[in-house]
Scaffold this motif. Structure first.
Motif, PDB file in Angstrom:
ATOM      1  N   ASP A   1     -28.874  -7.794  10.773  1.00 13.38           N
ATOM      2  CA  ASP A   1     -27.461  -7.730  10.276  1.00 13.38           C
ATOM      3  C   ASP A   1     -26.268  -8.141  11.164  1.00 13.38           C
ATOM      4  O   ASP A   1     -25.435  -8.791  10.593  1.00 13.38           O
ATOM      5  N   ARG A   2     -26.591  -8.392  12.498  1.00 13.66           N
ATOM      6  CA  ARG A   2     -25.633  -9.075  13.249  1.00 13.66           C
ATOM      7  C   ARG A   2     -25.711 -10.229  13.336  1.00 13.66           C
ATOM      8  O   ARG A   2     -24.755 -11.024  13.283  1.00 13.66           O
ATOM      9  N   LEU A   3     -26.905 -11.016  12.754  1.00 17.33           N
ATOM     10  CA  LEU A   3     -27.214 -12.539  12.748  1.00 17.33           C
ATOM     11  C   LEU A   3     -26.447 -13.094  11.110  1.00 17.33           C
ATOM     12  O   LEU A   3     -26.311 -14.170  11.143  1.00 17.33           O
ATOM     13  N   ARG A   4     -26.324 -12.124  10.144  1.00 15.56           N
ATOM     14  CA  ARG A   4     -26.285 -12.393   9.040  1.00 15.56           C
ATOM     15  C   ARG A   4     -24.872 -13.194   8.728  1.00 15.56           C
ATOM     16  O   ARG A   4     -24.923 -14.309   8.155  1.00 15.56           O
ATOM     17  N   PRO A   5     -23.637 -12.815   9.250  1.00 13.05           N
ATOM     18  CA  PRO A   5     -22.668 -13.609   9.245  1.00 13.05           C
ATOM     19  C   PRO A   5     -22.577 -15.274   9.797  1.00 13.05           C
ATOM     20  O   PRO A   5     -22.185 -16.111   9.071  1.00 13.05           O
ATOM     21  N   ASP A   6     -23.469 -15.221  10.777  1.00 10.67           N
ATOM     22  CA  ASP A   6     -23.794 -16.607  11.200  1.00 10.67           C
ATOM     23  C   ASP A   6     -24.158 -17.553  10.310  1.00 10.67           C
ATOM     24  O   ASP A   6     -23.922 -18.727  10.307  1.00 10.67           O
ATOM     25  N   TYR A   7     -25.313 -17.238   9.532  1.00 13.60           N
ATOM     26  CA  TYR A   7     -26.091 -18.095   8.654  1.00 13.60           C
ATOM     27  C   TYR A   7     -25.452 -17.888   7.349  1.00 13.60           C
ATOM     28  O   TYR A   7     -25.398 -18.902   6.322  1.00 13.60           O
TER      29      TYR A   7
END
Length: 77
Positions: A39-45
């Motif tokens: 969930d934390r990484l999702r905005p990055d990709y």
């Protein structure tokens, strides 16, 4: 063990494509088992064109595998 993938056989190419997407998603889930990290990484990709193109390539590879397993959906026609 969870048997979420009992077969690669699908009735239509559309179902095959949906399965290819599921395979890609499950790969991420199994590779990064911590939902909070995903969930934390999702905005990055989610807003990264290179990441989105890369996932398209992964889905295409899965789709080719499913199509081969289904003999391009022509054996039953």
């Amino acid at each position: 063990m969870d048997n979420w993938l009992p077969t690669l056989t699908t009735a239509t190419p559309g179902e095959g494509y949906d399965l290819a997407i599921k395979l890609a998603r499950m790969s991420v889930k199994k590779t990064q088992g911590d939902a909070a990290v995903r969930d934390r990484l999702r905005p990055d990709y989610a807003e990264n064109a290179d990441s989105l193109i890369a996932v398209s390539a992964v889905i295409a590879t899965h789709f080719a595998t499913i199509a081969a397993a289904n003999a391009y959906w022509s054996a039953s026609r």
